[in-house]
Design an enzyme around this catalytic site. Sequence first.
Site, PDB file in Angstrom:
ATOM      1  N   HIS A  55       0.875  -1.171   0.000  1.00 54.94           N
ATOM      2  CA  HIS A  55       0.000   0.000   0.000  1.00 54.94           C
ATOM      3  C   HIS A  55       0.912   1.221   0.000  1.00 54.94           C
ATOM      4  O   HIS A  55       2.023   1.161   0.547  1.00 54.94           O
ATOM      5  CB  HIS A  55      -0.820   0.096   1.290  1.00 54.94           C
ATOM      6  CG  HIS A  55      -1.822  -0.986   1.488  1.00 54.94           C
ATOM      7  ND1 HIS A  55      -1.533  -2.162   2.126  1.00 54.94           N
ATOM      8  CD2 HIS A  55      -3.129  -1.049   1.152  1.00 54.94           C
ATOM      9  CE1 HIS A  55      -2.620  -2.907   2.175  1.00 54.94           C
ATOM     10  NE2 HIS A  55      -3.599  -2.275   1.578  1.00 54.94           N
ATOM     11  N   ASP A  58       2.209   1.777   3.450  1.00 59.16           N
ATOM     12  CA  ASP A  58       3.144   0.786   4.012  1.00 59.16           C
ATOM     13  C   ASP A  58       4.592   1.249   3.828  1.00 59.16           C
ATOM     14  O   ASP A  58       5.459   0.955   4.647  1.00 59.16           O
ATOM     15  CB  ASP A  58       3.030  -0.572   3.297  1.00 59.16           C
ATOM     16  CG  ASP A  58       1.658  -1.190   3.402  1.00 59.16           C
ATOM     17  OD1 ASP A  58       0.894  -0.803   4.300  1.00 59.16           O
ATOM     18  OD2 ASP A  58       1.357  -2.084   2.569  1.00 59.16           O
ATOM     19  N   MET A  89       2.606  -5.674  -7.723  1.00 55.52           N
ATOM     20  CA  MET A  89       1.296  -5.066  -7.458  1.00 55.52           C
ATOM     21  C   MET A  89       1.425  -3.981  -6.390  1.00 55.52           C
ATOM     22  O   MET A  89       2.192  -4.126  -5.444  1.00 55.52           O
ATOM     23  CB  MET A  89       0.332  -6.169  -6.986  1.00 55.52           C
ATOM     24  CG  MET A  89      -1.033  -5.701  -6.563  1.00 55.52           C
ATOM     25  SD  MET A  89      -1.174  -5.217  -4.841  1.00 55.52           S
ATOM     26  CE  MET A  89      -1.876  -6.689  -4.109  1.00 55.52           C
ATOM     27  N   GLU A 182     -11.104  -6.002  -5.684  1.00 53.79           N
ATOM     28  CA  GLU A 182     -11.194  -7.065  -4.663  1.00 53.79           C
ATOM     29  C   GLU A 182     -12.476  -6.910  -3.853  1.00 53.79           C
ATOM     30  O   GLU A 182     -12.713  -5.880  -3.228  1.00 53.79           O
ATOM     31  CB  GLU A 182      -9.969  -6.979  -3.754  1.00 53.79           C
ATOM     32  CG  GLU A 182      -9.986  -7.989  -2.621  1.00 53.79           C
ATOM     33  CD  GLU A 182      -8.711  -7.957  -1.796  1.00 53.79           C
ATOM     34  OE1 GLU A 182      -7.709  -7.341  -2.242  1.00 53.79           O
ATOM     35  OE2 GLU A 182      -8.710  -8.531  -0.690  1.00 53.79           O
ATOM     36  N   LYS A 184     -15.296  -8.001  -0.837  1.00 53.72           N
ATOM     37  CA  LYS A 184     -15.406  -8.541   0.528  1.00 53.72           C
ATOM     38  C   LYS A 184     -16.819  -8.224   1.001  1.00 53.72           C
ATOM     39  O   LYS A 184     -17.310  -7.122   0.752  1.00 53.72           O
ATOM     40  CB  LYS A 184     -14.356  -7.883   1.425  1.00 53.72           C
ATOM     41  CG  LYS A 184     -14.247  -8.491   2.808  1.00 53.72           C
ATOM     42  CD  LYS A 184     -13.080  -7.878   3.579  1.00 53.72           C
ATOM     43  CE  LYS A 184     -12.997  -8.442   4.974  1.00 53.72           C
ATOM     44  NZ  LYS A 184     -11.938  -7.807   5.769  1.00 53.72           N
ATOM     45  N   GLU A 218     -10.202 -13.123  -3.158  1.00 48.49           N
ATOM     46  CA  GLU A 218      -9.484 -13.598  -1.965  1.00 48.49           C
ATOM     47  C   GLU A 218     -10.246 -14.767  -1.350  1.00 48.49           C
ATOM     48  O   GLU A 218     -11.457 -14.682  -1.137  1.00 48.49           O
ATOM     49  CB  GLU A 218      -9.342 -12.458  -0.952  1.00 48.49           C
ATOM     50  CG  GLU A 218      -8.728 -12.966   0.355  1.00 48.49           C
ATOM     51  CD  GLU A 218      -8.356 -11.890   1.345  1.00 48.49           C
ATOM     52  OE1 GLU A 218      -7.799 -10.861   0.931  1.00 48.49           O
ATOM     53  OE2 GLU A 218      -8.618 -12.100   2.546  1.00 48.49           O
ATOM     54  N   HIS A 221     -12.379 -13.937   1.742  1.00 50.51           N
ATOM     55  CA  HIS A 221     -13.540 -13.081   1.494  1.00 50.51           C
ATOM     56  C   HIS A 221     -14.689 -13.844   0.857  1.00 50.51           C
ATOM     57  O   HIS A 221     -15.850 -13.631   1.204  1.00 50.51           O
ATOM     58  CB  HIS A 221     -13.140 -11.875   0.637  1.00 50.51           C
ATOM     59  CG  HIS A 221     -12.093 -11.014   1.272  1.00 50.51           C
ATOM     60  ND1 HIS A 221     -11.578  -9.903   0.679  1.00 50.51           N
ATOM     61  CD2 HIS A 221     -11.465 -11.111   2.484  1.00 50.51           C
ATOM     62  CE1 HIS A 221     -10.681  -9.336   1.478  1.00 50.51           C
ATOM     63  NE2 HIS A 221     -10.591 -10.065   2.582  1.00 50.51           N
ATOM     64  N   ASP A 246      -5.559 -13.269  -4.162  1.00 53.76           N
ATOM     65  CA  ASP A 246      -5.143 -13.210  -2.759  1.00 53.76           C
ATOM     66  C   ASP A 246      -5.395 -14.576  -2.139  1.00 53.76           C
ATOM     67  O   ASP A 246      -6.548 -14.963  -1.881  1.00 53.76           O
ATOM     68  CB  ASP A 246      -5.928 -12.129  -1.998  1.00 53.76           C
ATOM     69  CG  ASP A 246      -5.352 -10.734  -2.211  1.00 53.76           C
ATOM     70  OD1 ASP A 246      -4.335 -10.607  -2.936  1.00 53.76           O
ATOM     71  OD2 ASP A 246      -5.892  -9.772  -1.637  1.00 53.76           O
ATOM     72  N   ASP A 256     -12.674 -11.949   9.045  1.00 54.87           N
ATOM     73  CA  ASP A 256     -11.625 -12.171   8.027  1.00 54.87           C
ATOM     74  C   ASP A 256     -10.338 -12.615   8.704  1.00 54.87           C
ATOM     75  O   ASP A 256      -9.639 -11.813   9.310  1.00 54.87           O
ATOM     76  CB  ASP A 256     -11.412 -10.832   7.302  1.00 54.87           C
ATOM     77  CG  ASP A 256     -10.468 -10.937   6.129  1.00 54.87           C
ATOM     78  OD1 ASP A 256     -10.282 -12.048   5.597  1.00 54.87           O
ATOM     79  OD2 ASP A 256      -9.925  -9.896   5.739  1.00 54.87           O
ATOM     80  N   ASP A 258      -7.542 -14.342   7.377  1.00 54.40           N
ATOM     81  CA  ASP A 258      -6.265 -14.207   6.644  1.00 54.40           C
ATOM     82  C   ASP A 258      -5.213 -15.205   7.134  1.00 54.40           C
ATOM     83  O   ASP A 258      -4.068 -14.833   7.423  1.00 54.40           O
ATOM     84  CB  ASP A 258      -5.725 -12.768   6.757  1.00 54.40           C
ATOM     85  CG  ASP A 258      -6.620 -11.742   6.070  1.00 54.40           C
ATOM     86  OD1 ASP A 258      -7.346 -12.107   5.129  1.00 54.40           O
ATOM     87  OD2 ASP A 258      -6.574 -10.569   6.473  1.00 54.40           O
ATOM     88  N   ASP A 292      -2.125 -13.112   0.743  1.00 51.37           N
ATOM     89  CA  ASP A 292      -2.620 -12.000   1.557  1.00 51.37           C
ATOM     90  C   ASP A 292      -3.063 -12.589   2.889  1.00 51.37           C
ATOM     91  O   ASP A 292      -4.246 -12.822   3.120  1.00 51.37           O
ATOM     92  CB  ASP A 292      -3.782 -11.288   0.850  1.00 51.37           C
ATOM     93  CG  ASP A 292      -4.219 -10.047   1.635  1.00 51.37           C
ATOM     94  OD1 ASP A 292      -3.476  -9.647   2.554  1.00 51.37           O
ATOM     95  OD2 ASP A 292      -5.285  -9.498   1.349  1.00 51.37           O
TER      96      ASP A 292
HETATM   97  C1  GLT Z   1      -6.319  -5.407   3.852  1.00 53.12           C
HETATM   98  C2  GLT Z   1      -7.383  -6.343   3.345  1.00 53.12           C
HETATM   99  C3  GLT Z   1      -6.930  -7.129   2.193  1.00 53.12           C
HETATM  100  C4  GLT Z   1      -6.626  -6.315   0.988  1.00 53.12           C
HETATM  101  C5  GLT Z   1      -5.477  -5.428   1.178  1.00 53.12           C
HETATM  102  C6  GLT Z   1      -5.314  -4.538  -0.027  1.00 53.12           C
HETATM  103  S1  GLT Z   1      -5.474  -4.565   2.642  1.00 53.12           S
HETATM  104  O1  GLT Z   1      -5.378  -6.093   4.609  1.00 53.12           O
HETATM  105  O2  GLT Z   1      -7.795  -7.198   4.408  1.00 53.12           O
HETATM  106  O3  GLT Z   1      -7.798  -8.162   1.860  1.00 53.12           O
HETATM  107  O4  GLT Z   1      -6.278  -7.191  -0.063  1.00 53.12           O
HETATM  108  O5  GLT Z   1      -5.779  -3.255   0.184  1.00 53.12           O
HETATM  109 MN    MN Z   2      -8.775 -10.874   4.033  1.00 52.43          MN
HETATM  110 MN    MN Z   3      -6.949  -9.258   0.190  1.00 48.54          MN
END
Ligand code: GLT
Ligand code: MN
Ligand code: MN
Length: 396
Positions: A55, A58, A89, A182, A184, A218, A221, A246, A256, A258, A292
């Site tokens: 980002h 970041d 990216m 993306e 969510k 993702e 998501h 992702d 979420d 991750d 991700d």
């Molecule tokens: C954030 C989010 C991710 C996105 C990122 C990109 S930032 O952590 O949860 O799923 O891909 O902005």
């Molecule tokens: Mn996520």
């Molecule tokens: Mn993501």
Amino acid sequence: MDTFAPARADLFSFGLWTVGNVGRDPFGGPVREPMAPTHIVRKLRECGAYGVNLHDNDLVPPGTSAARRDAIVADFKAALEDTGMVCPMATTNLFSHPAFKDGAFTANDPFVRAFALRKTMAAIDLGVELGAKIQVFWGGREGVETDACRDPREGIRRMREALNYLCAYVKDNGYDLRFALEAKPNEPRGDIYFATTGHMLHFVDSLDQSEMVGVNPEVAHENMAGLSMVHAVAQAMEAKKLFHIDLNAQKIGRYDQDLRFGSEDLKQALLLVRLLEGTAGGDRYEGPRHFDAHAYRTEDEEGVWEFARGCMRTYKILHARARSFDADPEVREIIKDPKDPKSMEVDGLCKGYDANKARALRECKLDPEARGKRGLGYERLDQLLIEHLMGVRSCA
Ligand code: GLT
Ligand code: MN
Ligand code: MN
């Protein structure tokens, strides 16, 4: 030689925010020290990744002077050059600043929308300077707690307006850059617009420069919405819109998470890798395999690198298991297309309507009763999948 050791050609990438995650959650503060971006680049290369994503915030903290920004970017570029890592990216943080509490591109306040657009143009410039070919858009704040605040159709229109504007910005500057949207369903907002990859795919087609816009699905998501990531990715691939991905893992019905790729729902992970790598046939996905995800909050820095190695290693193991499954003669027998003349004739009648075909289709013998009684062998097929996945059955 370790056949599961990651190589550059595997195109594995991580975001600075993923391995750099300090373990903050809504109930507790950081448990790890922040790491310098240049340190992350070096460590990721040691682990076997080829790319690092970011980002804008970041790398360049908000409020940094222009001179300091240039020095930070120069250092980061030097680390990329030293290690041979790339930045495939980049993305824009449109969620942390308090101004984005009601959304960024979709906010009701025109000053906020303008700030979001200006911030994204600067993030695009930064990404392009670092060599990024993809700009991801994750609209984390583009949603509502109460739909009483705006007509949701207005939210959709504002999102389109912003993306059309930014596509035109990219063209105007002659940048070689594509966008990946993306989805969510919720978190941090109560409901986020364009909740799934399917919603996004439809929206993409309504943009002025739709050819330069695709999706970034993702795992977590799609699973949060109770949907199949494999189907989401398949639809994107079939539409030639899978511009980025992702990868992570998620327990169904949670926030979420991750999690490390493959650490939950291994069967879905196997089927996803099988699809991306084309081991069952069809086009392969050629873009970065981006993780991700982040390490458990229980971990120190060493645990973070263990997490990163784990994502890549599991991906490669699943690729090998998918190859083994698709090379299995018993599997191929169960899912092969019927090639006898009668089946092929019937199939031909269903492709490309004309009046003669439709007449022949009305008259030909299909015998649905017999077909309804036939067992398809999918219990056996799935058991074979599980046995290849667990490593007790192998085909070259
Ligand atoms: C954030 C989010 C991710 C996105 C990122 C990109 S930032 O952590 O949860 O799923 O891909 O902005
Ligand atoms: Mn996520
Ligand atoms: Mn993501």
